[in-house]
Each structure stands twice: as C-alpha cells, then as structure tokens.
Design an enzyme around this catalytic site. Structure first.
Site, PDB file in Angstrom:
ATOM      1  N   LYS A   1      32.124 -95.739 -29.155  1.00 45.16           N
ATOM      2  CA  LYS A   1      31.143 -95.356 -30.165  1.00 45.16           C
ATOM      3  C   LYS A   1      29.768 -95.317 -29.521  1.00 45.16           C
ATOM      4  O   LYS A   1      29.497 -95.970 -28.504  1.00 45.16           O
ATOM      5  CB  LYS A   1      31.141 -96.311 -31.358  1.00 45.16           C
ATOM      6  CG  LYS A   1      30.808 -97.788 -31.044  1.00 45.16           C
ATOM      7  CD  LYS A   1      29.345 -98.114 -30.926  1.00 45.16           C
ATOM      8  CE  LYS A   1      29.077 -99.600 -30.697  1.00 45.16           C
ATOM      9  NZ  LYS A   1      27.698 -99.892 -30.241  1.00 45.16           N
TER      10      LYS A   1
ATOM     11  N   ASP B   1      31.521-104.887 -35.249  1.00 38.93           N
ATOM     12  CA  ASP B   1      31.827-103.459 -35.040  1.00 38.93           C
ATOM     13  C   ASP B   1      33.274-103.109 -35.375  1.00 38.93           C
ATOM     14  O   ASP B   1      33.600-101.931 -35.543  1.00 38.93           O
ATOM     15  CB  ASP B   1      31.574-103.062 -33.574  1.00 38.93           C
ATOM     16  CG  ASP B   1      30.099-102.998 -33.220  1.00 38.93           C
ATOM     17  OD1 ASP B   1      29.265-103.103 -34.148  1.00 38.93           O
ATOM     18  OD2 ASP B   1      29.781-102.857 -32.033  1.00 38.93           O
TER      19      ASP B   1
END
Length: 294
Positions: free
Chosen positions: A14, A144
């Site tokens: 990401k 996350d």
C-alpha cells in the site's frame, strides 16, 4: 471437494497518498487521516493444511522469529476463534512466503501478509467469518491490517481503522527503497513531529481528484520531515525523485514514491534510478486481488 492448499495468494503493498497527524489520544495513539492506495506489487503466500494443529512458517525470514511474525500471530487468533465457535481446533497449516516488500518501508508488508493469511485461512478452514469480523480480529495486531481486509482503496481516520471506500487515480507509481529501515515508533515519538494538522474530509480529496485527475498536491505526509531529518537516504530519495514530479514518503518511511500517467513514463524514470537504490514500478489497484475470497 475439500480444499487442502491455497497457493499464490497475493499480499499487495500500500501507499499513503497523504498522511496527516491530527492529534493524539490519551492512550498515546496518534489520530491520523490518510488515503490508502493498493499496488499491484507485493509478497505472495502459500498455505498447506497439516495433519496436526501446528502453525508453521516454513520460510526463514532473517530478523523475524516465527512467534513474532504477524502471519503466525494472525493465524493463531483465527484458529482460536474457530475453536471458540465450533468447539474443534482446525488443522494446522504450513505457511510459505515469497518475501518481496522491505521491512520498515512504509508499504504495509507485514500487515498485508497478516491480512492475506486471515483471508486465506478463513477460506481454507471454512471458518465463515465476515469481512467485518476478520477486520476486527486483525486490528489488535496492527492498525493497517483492517485496511487490507477491507480490500478497497480507502479514506482512513482515527488510528487508521475507520475506513470509507474512495476513488483514486488510475496511474503508475515508481517506488524507491532508500536502503534504510525506519522504526515507526521513533518517528511518532519525535519532538518535531507535526501533530495538529487541520482535518480534511473525503469530499475534499475527491474534489481535488476531480479537478486535477491526480492526487498530487493534496495534503502532505506529516511524518516525512522527521524521517528525512533522521535518515538522510530518505531525504535524498525524495529530492532525486522530486526532479520528475511530486515525490512523497509513504507511511512512516522509508520508501518514497511518485505517480506517473503511463507505464512508459514510469519506465523512463526507473531507467535513471541510481544503482545504490532498489526501485520498482507498480500499477494502482482498485481492489485487493483476493477480496473475492470473503
């Protein structure tokens, strides 16, 4: 037919297209706003059921003992949850990993690996947990992890777990690995860290995107100045890539990225990257490659 293996399960990287620190809670956690962007580049995991109940990482990862690995910790949580729900301990698993993403890079590698493990084992064990239940299970291991299970590019708030789907640019990214590991705790505890950036809204980001067809110029990474001052290679990478357009650090570092409209533009920049850095290109993804498992 009962599944006994799940191979080639992607754990994508990401990027944080921006990252603002808006404050700090009484428990010490920082309040953040960010847009998470999934990339077509990352680790790959392989799962094979065992005849006992052991969870075994069959790949050696230097510096990461098995019992500390987020993959194994996530698998143990899900195994215990399945036992709680069914009264039976599910079969153990051999887990292999093709590790591509650097540690301490700000790309979410460890969290993404853990999320992929939860999604794959939920399927392999026929556990039947929903996306929301898996997100809640993973949150205590890392802020996350819920994003990767959420499986779509997202506007995130709070500690990072409050997620809303958001449209992001369809583009290519060049990512530079400056060759240093940046410890997240050192960045968040730094005296010079900006902790009072004014809050933005998902509408602000979407409006910027509609006007410019690019996320460039929206916000900043509040952690970048601190990381650059503590780790010169980060500052050097930002400066070098910045010659080709806006360059930013992702997460708490160390990796630095820039967005490009075409693969050809990305290739052109890649061909010029100094040899002492690792660098690669990746296409923006709209959703997680194994989201359909949920």
């Amino acid at each position: 037919m009962t599944l006994t293996t799940l191979n080639n399960c992607p754990a994508p990287a990401k990027l944080n297209l921006f990252l603002h620190v808006n404050g700090r809670r009484e428990d010490g956690y920082h309040l953040l706003q960010t847009v998470f962007q999934l990339l077509d580049h990352g680790d790959t995991l392989h799962f094979t059921l065992r005849d006992d109940a052991q969870l075994v990482r069959v790949t050696d990862l230097p510096g990461v003992p098995q019992e500390q690995d987020l993959i194994i910790r996530a698998a143990k949580l899900l195994q215990a949850e399945v036992q709680r729900r069914t009264g039976a301990l599910p079969r153990g698993v051999d887990i292999a990993i093709d590790k591509v993403l650097p540690m301490g890079g700000g790309l979410g590698g460890g969290s993404s690996d853990a999320a992929t493990a939860l999604m794959a084992l939920n399927r392999l064990w026929n556990a039947g947990l929903s996306r929301e239940e898996l997100m809640a299970l993973g949150l205590p291991l890392g802020a996350d992890i819920p994003f990767f299970i959420f499986g779509e590019n997202a506007f995130a708030e709070g500690v990072g777990e409050d997620l809303q789907p958001v449209s992001t640019p369809d583009c290519w990214y060049v990512v530079i690995e400056p060759g240093v590991q940046v410890p997240t705790a050192a960045i968040f505890s730094a005296e010079g860290l900006t902790r009072n950036t004014e809050a933005v809204t998902i509408a602000d980001f979407s409006r910027h995107l509609a006007e410019r067809n690019s996320a460039n110029g929206f916000g900043r990474n509040d952690l970048q100045q601190v990381a650059s001052s503590l780790f010169k290679p980060v500052a050097d990478a930002v400066e070098w890539l910045g010659a080709y357009g806006e360059a930013r650090m992702t997460g708490s570092g160390a990796c630095v990225f820039g967005a490009f409209s075409t693969q050809e533009e990305a290739d052109e920049v890649l061909s010029n990257v100094p040899p002492h850095w690792s660098a690669w290109k990746a296409k923006a993804l709209k959703q997680h490659p194994i989201l359909s498992m949920l």
